[in-house]
Design an enzyme around this catalytic site. Structure first.
Site, short mmCIF file in Angstrom:
data_model
loop_
_atom_site.label_atom_id
_atom_site.label_comp_id
_atom_site.label_asym_id
_atom_site.label_seq_id
_atom_site.Cartn_x
_atom_site.Cartn_y
_atom_site.Cartn_z
N GLY A 152 0.76 -1.24 0.00
CA GLY A 152 0.00 0.00 0.00
C GLY A 152 0.80 1.29 0.00
CG ASP A 153 3.66 4.47 1.59
OD1 ASP A 153 3.82 5.02 0.48
OD2 ASP A 153 4.02 4.99 2.66
CG LEU A 154 6.39 -1.84 -2.41
CD1 LEU A 154 6.87 -2.18 -1.02
CD2 LEU A 154 5.92 -3.07 -3.14
#
Length: 255
Positions: free
Chosen positions: A162-164
């Protein structure tokens, strides 16, 4: 004595560290890409193992691609679903100023992305003066088109980090380890597009290994910028500047 990393903040929103811990545990349960272990947590801290940095290698990048394919395949109950056991919305963004992240359950990716990712950032940007009324109209037009399913694929909800962005991939002597998630159910192309946004080392090897393990849907390269839109909107709201132009240009391409 084993070294540990203590991530803490006295100003983080209530529940922030529990949200991150839930995401880390959910990702680790997939038995895919390596994810840092939660050793301890409290209202204002998270305790993790110390990760010794090392250089990224092509072999490590390929292992990351295959691992991500397994993580994504572990799935989620719906598009927008939070980590197992989590209730309420989450957060995304820097620890100094995390933004709310809407979670829930949507039956299609396009509707989820428009309603839970594009529109909340449009409203936040309007409130902060980042976007004017015309900008919001442009983003709302895209959300409407997304809801119609034009950009959907047959992919099931994936278990996303999700926040890669590249800073949340720690390269160690044993390979890549994922940190600092905003985990939720989404489209698997989202994590891959985020890796591309800020320059993941050996990205071509990551993508090739992923596609070999779990072939991507036709036209995925044409959707990379669409999946990058949400992080661009987040950066526009937080930092303004050229991110505003980039985000609106990306929205215009798909609306």
């Amino acid at each position: 004595m084993t070294r540990r990393h203590r991530k803490s903040s006295a100003t983080a929103p209530a529940g922030y560290f529990a949200w991150e811990a839930a995401g880390l545990r959910w990702l680790r349960a997939a038995d895919g890409a390596s994810v840092v272990e939660v050793r301890d947590e409290g209202e204002d801290f998270l305790e993790l193992p110390w990760l010794e940095s090392a250089g990224a290698t092509p072999e490590g990048a390929e292992a990351l691609g295959r691992g991500l394919a397994r993580t994504h395949a572990a799935g989620a109950s719906a598009f927008g679903a939070p980590p197992e056991g989590w209730e309420g919305d989450g957060w995304l963004g820097p620890l100094s100023e995390p933004l709310p992240l809407t979670v829930g359950a949507w039956d299609s990716w396009g509707r989820f992305y428009g309603e839970a990712r594009v529109l909340p950032m449009a409203r936040a940007g309007r409130e902060r003066g980042t976007f004017d009324a015309t900008d919001v109209d442009r983003l709302e037009a895209l959300a409407s088109r997304l809801a119609g399913g034009e950009h959907d694929t047959d992919d099931a909800p994936a278990r996303l980090h999700g926040d890669l962005w590249s800073g949340n991939v720690m390269w160690t002597a044993d390979g890549a380890v994922l940190i600092d998630p905003a985990a939720h159910g989404g489209h698997r192309e989202g994590d891959l597009a985020m890796l591309a946004l800020f320059g993941c080392p050996h990205l071509d090897r990551v993508l090739a290994a992923y596609d070999e393990a779990a072939p991507l849907a036709a036209g995925w390269r044409d959707r990379v910028l669409l999946h990058q839109l949400h992080p661009l909107l987040v950066h526009a709201v937080l930092f303004g500047g050229s991110y505003v132009r980039q985000a609106l240009a990306a929205a215009d391409r798909y609306r």
